[in-house]
Design a protein around this motif. Structure first.
Motif, PDB file in Angstrom:
ATOM      1  N   MET A   1       0.853  -1.179   0.000  1.00 48.25           N
ATOM      2  CA  MET A   1       0.000   0.000   0.000  1.00 48.25           C
ATOM      3  C   MET A   1       0.899   1.242   0.000  1.00 48.25           C
ATOM      4  SD  MET A   1      -2.816   1.192   2.863  1.00 48.25           S
ATOM      5  CE  MET A   1      -4.064   0.020   2.422  1.00 48.25           C
ATOM      6  N   GLU A   2       0.612   2.154  -0.884  1.00 50.80           N
ATOM      7  CA  GLU A   2       1.441   3.356  -0.924  1.00 50.80           C
ATOM      8  C   GLU A   2       1.199   4.197   0.323  1.00 50.80           C
ATOM      9  OE1 GLU A   2       0.175   7.204  -3.242  1.00 50.80           O
ATOM     10  OE2 GLU A   2      -0.427   5.465  -4.407  1.00 50.80           O
ATOM     11  N   ILE A   3       2.186   5.002   0.676  1.00 52.77           N
ATOM     12  CA  ILE A   3       2.148   5.761   1.929  1.00 52.77           C
ATOM     13  C   ILE A   3       0.944   6.694   2.001  1.00 52.77           C
ATOM     14  CG2 ILE A   3       3.677   7.637   1.189  1.00 52.77           C
ATOM     15  CD1 ILE A   3       3.721   6.022   4.648  1.00 52.77           C
ATOM     16  N   ASN A   4       0.564   7.327   0.901  1.00 53.38           N
ATOM     17  CA  ASN A   4      -0.570   8.249   0.931  1.00 53.38           C
ATOM     18  C   ASN A   4      -1.873   7.525   1.267  1.00 53.38           C
ATOM     19  OD1 ASN A   4       1.052  10.411   0.401  1.00 53.38           O
ATOM     20  ND2 ASN A   4       0.494  10.582  -1.753  1.00 53.38           N
ATOM     21  N   ASN A   5      -2.072   6.337   0.673  1.00 49.36           N
ATOM     22  CA  ASN A   5      -3.273   5.565   0.989  1.00 49.36           C
ATOM     23  C   ASN A   5      -3.230   5.079   2.429  1.00 49.36           C
ATOM     24  OD1 ASN A   5      -4.537   5.834  -1.499  1.00 49.36           O
ATOM     25  ND2 ASN A   5      -3.514   4.042  -2.346  1.00 49.36           N
ATOM     26  N   SER A   6      -2.051   4.683   2.876  1.00 46.11           N
ATOM     27  CA  SER A   6      -1.886   4.245   4.254  1.00 46.11           C
ATOM     28  C   SER A   6      -2.201   5.392   5.216  1.00 46.11           C
ATOM     29  CB  SER A   6      -0.456   3.745   4.464  1.00 46.11           C
ATOM     30  OG  SER A   6      -0.252   3.355   5.788  1.00 46.11           O
ATOM     31  N   TYR A   7      -1.737   6.584   4.890  1.00 45.62           N
ATOM     32  CA  TYR A   7      -2.014   7.763   5.718  1.00 45.62           C
ATOM     33  C   TYR A   7      -3.521   8.021   5.790  1.00 45.62           C
ATOM     34  CZ  TYR A   7      -2.579  12.609   7.080  1.00 45.62           C
ATOM     35  OH  TYR A   7      -3.006  13.742   7.711  1.00 45.62           O
ATOM     36  N   LEU A   8      -4.186   8.002   4.652  1.00 47.59           N
ATOM     37  CA  LEU A   8      -5.630   8.258   4.633  1.00 47.59           C
ATOM     38  C   LEU A   8      -6.381   7.226   5.467  1.00 47.59           C
ATOM     39  CD1 LEU A   8      -6.364   9.346   0.947  1.00 47.59           C
ATOM     40  CD2 LEU A   8      -6.724  10.697   3.024  1.00 47.59           C
ATOM     41  N   GLU A   9      -6.049   5.961   5.296  1.00 48.50           N
ATOM     42  CA  GLU A   9      -6.722   4.910   6.063  1.00 48.50           C
ATOM     43  C   GLU A   9      -6.463   5.062   7.558  1.00 48.50           C
ATOM     44  OE1 GLU A   9      -9.109   2.804   4.981  1.00 48.50           O
ATOM     45  OE2 GLU A   9      -8.845   4.020   3.184  1.00 48.50           O
ATOM     46  N   SER A  10      -5.226   5.367   7.911  1.00 52.52           N
ATOM     47  CA  SER A  10      -4.874   5.534   9.317  1.00 52.52           C
ATOM     48  C   SER A  10      -5.618   6.710   9.941  1.00 52.52           C
ATOM     49  CB  SER A  10      -3.359   5.738   9.447  1.00 52.52           C
ATOM     50  OG  SER A  10      -3.020   5.991  10.784  1.00 52.52           O
ATOM     51  N   THR A  11      -5.670   7.830   9.253  1.00 46.29           N
ATOM     52  CA  THR A  11      -6.356   8.990   9.822  1.00 46.29           C
ATOM     53  C   THR A  11      -7.861   8.740   9.919  1.00 46.29           C
ATOM     54  OG1 THR A  11      -6.427  10.101   7.670  1.00 46.29           O
ATOM     55  CG2 THR A  11      -4.633  10.707   9.156  1.00 46.29           C
ATOM     56  N   LYS A  12      -8.445   8.080   8.949  1.00 48.83           N
ATOM     57  CA  LYS A  12      -9.879   7.752   9.034  1.00 48.83           C
ATOM     58  C   LYS A  12     -10.146   6.926  10.282  1.00 48.83           C
ATOM     59  CE  LYS A  12     -10.558   7.679   4.056  1.00 48.83           C
ATOM     60  NZ  LYS A  12     -10.831   6.834   2.882  1.00 48.83           N
ATOM     61  N   LYS A  13      -9.299   5.929  10.527  1.00 47.42           N
ATOM     62  CA  LYS A  13      -9.483   5.091  11.710  1.00 47.42           C
ATOM     63  C   LYS A  13      -9.313   5.894  12.988  1.00 47.42           C
ATOM     64  CE  LYS A  13      -8.282   0.694   9.589  1.00 47.42           C
ATOM     65  NZ  LYS A  13      -7.396  -0.474   9.615  1.00 47.42           N
ATOM     66  N   GLN A  14      -8.354   6.818  13.010  1.00 49.21           N
ATOM     67  CA  GLN A  14      -8.150   7.656  14.190  1.00 49.21           C
ATOM     68  C   GLN A  14      -9.387   8.514  14.465  1.00 49.21           C
ATOM     69  OE1 GLN A  14      -5.359   8.061  16.326  1.00 49.21           O
ATOM     70  NE2 GLN A  14      -4.672   6.166  15.402  1.00 49.21           N
ATOM     71  N   PHE A  15      -9.890   9.164  13.428  1.00 51.36           N
ATOM     72  CA  PHE A  15     -11.059  10.019  13.617  1.00 51.36           C
ATOM     73  C   PHE A  15     -12.274   9.203  14.073  1.00 51.36           C
ATOM     74  CE2 PHE A  15      -8.819  13.102  10.787  1.00 51.36           C
ATOM     75  CZ  PHE A  15      -8.873  14.202  11.636  1.00 51.36           C
ATOM     76  N   LEU A  16     -12.501   8.057  13.446  1.00 51.05           N
ATOM     77  CA  LEU A  16     -13.640   7.213  13.834  1.00 51.05           C
ATOM     78  C   LEU A  16     -13.501   6.728  15.276  1.00 51.05           C
ATOM     79  CD1 LEU A  16     -14.176   5.206  10.534  1.00 51.05           C
ATOM     80  CD2 LEU A  16     -15.734   6.915  11.536  1.00 51.05           C
ATOM     81  N   TYR A  17     -12.281   6.452  15.689  1.00 49.97           N
ATOM     82  CA  TYR A  17     -12.022   6.031  17.063  1.00 49.97           C
ATOM     83  C   TYR A  17     -12.408   7.143  18.039  1.00 49.97           C
ATOM     84  CZ  TYR A  17      -9.285   4.705  21.206  1.00 49.97           C
ATOM     85  OH  TYR A  17      -8.891   4.413  22.483  1.00 49.97           O
ATOM     86  N   TYR A  18     -11.978   8.371  17.765  1.00 51.35           N
ATOM     87  CA  TYR A  18     -12.318   9.477  18.658  1.00 51.35           C
ATOM     88  C   TYR A  18     -13.807   9.792  18.627  1.00 51.35           C
ATOM     89  CZ  TYR A  18      -7.563  10.202  20.041  1.00 51.35           C
ATOM     90  OH  TYR A  18      -6.322  10.015  20.593  1.00 51.35           O
ATOM     91  N   LYS A  19     -14.420   9.640  17.481  1.00 52.08           N
ATOM     92  CA  LYS A  19     -15.882   9.811  17.386  1.00 52.08           C
ATOM     93  C   LYS A  19     -16.562   8.818  18.312  1.00 52.08           C
ATOM     94  CE  LYS A  19     -19.672   9.634  13.987  1.00 52.08           C
ATOM     95  NZ  LYS A  19     -20.508   8.554  14.504  1.00 52.08           N
ATOM     96  N   LEU A  20     -16.148   7.564  18.250  1.00 45.33           N
ATOM     97  CA  LEU A  20     -16.724   6.518  19.091  1.00 45.33           C
ATOM     98  C   LEU A  20     -16.481   6.798  20.578  1.00 45.33           C
ATOM     99  CD1 LEU A  20     -18.247   3.813  19.195  1.00 45.33           C
ATOM    100  CD2 LEU A  20     -16.028   2.674  18.977  1.00 45.33           C
ATOM    101  N   LEU A  21     -15.275   7.274  20.923  1.00 44.07           N
ATOM    102  CA  LEU A  21     -14.995   7.611  22.319  1.00 44.07           C
ATOM    103  C   LEU A  21     -15.959   8.692  22.823  1.00 44.07           C
ATOM    104  CD1 LEU A  21     -11.080   7.739  22.525  1.00 44.07           C
ATOM    105  CD2 LEU A  21     -12.611   5.961  23.416  1.00 44.07           C
ATOM    106  N   GLY A  22     -16.174   9.718  22.017  1.00 43.53           N
ATOM    107  CA  GLY A  22     -17.104  10.778  22.409  1.00 43.53           C
ATOM    108  C   GLY A  22     -18.508  10.237  22.612  1.00 43.53           C
ATOM    109  N   GLU A  23     -18.933   9.373  21.713  1.00 46.99           N
ATOM    110  CA  GLU A  23     -20.274   8.796  21.815  1.00 46.99           C
ATOM    111  C   GLU A  23     -20.406   7.896  23.039  1.00 46.99           C
ATOM    112  OE1 GLU A  23     -21.068   9.007  17.013  1.00 46.99           O
ATOM    113  OE2 GLU A  23     -20.583   7.056  17.914  1.00 46.99           O
TER     114      GLU A  23
END
Length: 191
Positions: A1-23
């Motif tokens: 996986m190229e680094i840019n795609n890896s970055y996008l996937e990683s940040t999406k997971k981070q944001f979703l994780y924090y969204k879930l924590l808030g909920e």
């Protein structure tokens, strides 16, 4: 996986994780606790959510082509105590996250170095994402801290419970090494 795609996937997971924590923090509260504030200089959880959502809507609506501080945004009004029900709080929360996640999911890896503007200051898309990866968890941390204070007892931990680090680490080290985002396991625990 190229680094840019890896970055996008990683940040999406981070944001979703924090969204879930808030909920998960909000789920532990009585509806009226969402509107409590300690003093005049402290924002309630509802107000923090109104601000996060206002930021998301402004920053991520047409973010590749328009300035992230929209003319229609009234940031100061985000700190007025105008929300009255838990239903409204959750609707505002969901509206902001939907706008933001739709924008994030629409990105292609070759757009990460594009320049976008926030208050006429140029950012690469990566810089804009990183800016919000600091901003949103900052406020979600406030929500969690506030929720723990308001709940007082019977708090269900959103991370490694107190005095359970040894058990947590023992479990992690009992498994084979693997390459994955830490949020993969955390989502399973929280859901």
């Amino acid at each position: 996986m190229e680094i840019n795609n890896s970055y996008l996937e990683s940040t999406k997971k981070q944001f979703l994780y924090y969204k879930l924590l808030g909920e998960k923090a909000m789920e532990q509260l009585e509806p009226n606790q969402l509107f409590a504030s300690i003093n005049e200089d402290t924002n309630s959880i509802a107000t923090i959510i109104k601000h996060i959502s206002g930021n998301m809507l402004s920053r991520w609506t047409d973010f590749l082509t328009t300035d992230g501080e929209k003319e229609w945004r009234n940031r100061d009004s985000e700190f007025d105590d105008s929300i009255k029900t838990k239903k409204e709080v959750l609707e505002i929360w969901d509206k902001g996250w939907e706008c933001f996640l739709n924008a994030l999911n629409s990105l292609k890896s070759n757009q990460l170095s594009d320049i976008i503007y926030i208050r006429n200051e140029g950012h690469t898309v990566v810089e804009a994402i990183n800016r919000q990866l600091a901003h949103y968890p900052y406020h979600i941390g406030q929500i969690i801290f506030y929720a723990k204070m308001l709940k007082k007892e019977d708090w269900t931990s959103l991370s490694i419970p107190k005095n359970k680090s040894k058990d947590y680490n023992s479990d992690k080290f009992s498994k084979d090494k693997s390459i994955k985002n830490f949020t993969d396991d955390e989502f399973k625990k929280l859901k």
